[in-house]
Design an enzyme around this catalytic site. Sequence first.
Site, PDB file in Angstrom:
ATOM      1  N   SER A   1       0.842  -1.185   0.000  1.00  0.00           N
ATOM      2  CA  SER A   1       0.000   0.000   0.000  1.00  0.00           C
ATOM      3  C   SER A   1       0.884   1.244   0.000  1.00  0.00           C
ATOM      4  O   SER A   1       1.670   1.456  -0.913  1.00  0.00           O
ATOM      5  CB  SER A   1      -0.969  -0.054   1.190  1.00  0.00           C
ATOM      6  OG  SER A   1      -2.016   0.871   1.022  1.00  0.00           O
TER       7      SER A   1
ATOM      8  N   GLU B   1      -1.662  -3.033  -7.928  1.00  0.00           N
ATOM      9  CA  GLU B   1      -2.906  -3.341  -7.220  1.00  0.00           C
ATOM     10  C   GLU B   1      -3.469  -2.034  -6.690  1.00  0.00           C
ATOM     11  O   GLU B   1      -2.774  -1.031  -6.632  1.00  0.00           O
ATOM     12  CB  GLU B   1      -2.664  -4.329  -6.075  1.00  0.00           C
ATOM     13  CG  GLU B   1      -1.699  -3.854  -4.988  1.00  0.00           C
ATOM     14  CD  GLU B   1      -2.303  -2.926  -3.939  1.00  0.00           C
ATOM     15  OE1 GLU B   1      -3.530  -2.977  -3.718  1.00  0.00           O
ATOM     16  OE2 GLU B   1      -1.544  -2.130  -3.353  1.00  0.00           O
TER      17      GLU B   1
ATOM     18  N   HIS C   1      -5.006  -5.460  -1.433  1.00  0.00           N
ATOM     19  CA  HIS C   1      -5.742  -5.262  -0.172  1.00  0.00           C
ATOM     20  C   HIS C   1      -6.746  -6.394   0.024  1.00  0.00           C
ATOM     21  O   HIS C   1      -7.955  -6.191   0.074  1.00  0.00           O
ATOM     22  CB  HIS C   1      -6.443  -3.907  -0.187  1.00  0.00           C
ATOM     23  CG  HIS C   1      -5.499  -2.749  -0.108  1.00  0.00           C
ATOM     24  ND1 HIS C   1      -4.654  -2.402  -1.152  1.00  0.00           N
ATOM     25  CD2 HIS C   1      -5.264  -1.857   0.890  1.00  0.00           C
ATOM     26  CE1 HIS C   1      -3.942  -1.333  -0.782  1.00  0.00           C
ATOM     27  NE2 HIS C   1      -4.294  -0.986   0.440  1.00  0.00           N
TER      28      HIS C   1
END
Length: 320
Positions: free
Chosen positions: A103, A205, A275
């Site tokens: 992230s 992602e 995630h």
Amino acid sequence: MTSLTLFTPAGALAKAENLKRAARRLGQLGFDVTVDADALARHQRFAGDDATRLAALHRVADAAPSVALATRGGYGMTRLLDQIDWDRVARSIEHGTRWVGYSDLTALQNGLIARKKGLSMWAGPLACDDFGRSEADGGVDEVTRDCFLEAMSGALEAVGFRAPTAEFDGLEVRGRLWGGNLTVLCSLLGTPHWPKVKGGVLFLEDINEHPYRVERMLLQLQQAGVIDAQAAVLLGDFSGAAKSPLDRGYGIKDAVGALRSRTRTPVLTGLPFGHIRTKVCLPVGATVEMFVQGREAILGWQSDARLAHHHAHDHDHAHH
């Protein structure tokens, strides 16, 4: 015993109990766990002000534990990039530290790639998200846990996944693995923190981004010449966005299709990363090879165990 430090370089932790739970579980898995002094610090939405978080990052680098695991992502790494002492971070890696997260940690991982050749970090779980989840919320995912343990022991040298179709059967590529969160990565474009990787394997992602926003960012990378310069692109999970009545059937597959129609670079989907509960560990910055047979893709690299003889100062105690 393998030393592991938990630190919070970006967003503040909402609850101390998730950190305590993660520390306890990681201890039960055999790690000698240290929680950084400012892991629970708070300033606005951040885990302490910029100076506090920068000091924590440098403190972890100087201590050079076997594993430096971020507690969570959120937002905040971007504020630190211009001030990080990258030589200190590099020295920790050369001494055997495995930095782990995803992230917002994408900014740290790719900032390193932009400056240091031959060094890598790990895209992998976050302490509170993956090891601090309560049993009521599902607890720890076994695949995520086992992949993390294997990676941290230095033994992990490949991950496999299944593509939705066999259209890339026979594909073989080799290049530097880089990427991570799509939004964070795009924010680095045009800055000194952007890795100028050619012929690489780019993985991406994101979460809570509507497919049209995902498409816009993918096309930004393609129009900037980034996608076309890669050996392959691997797409992980892109879930969480609410559907719009304006979509009329448009979704993430269409976003991927829009990218594929504009590039010759193979764009594979199905990478178990993002995630999501079940995620693999990936050596960001390392040279990888990918082989596709039918729908089965294998992404491999030289494990730390095989590289160990190059590192006289490696102080990883994981091989008991």
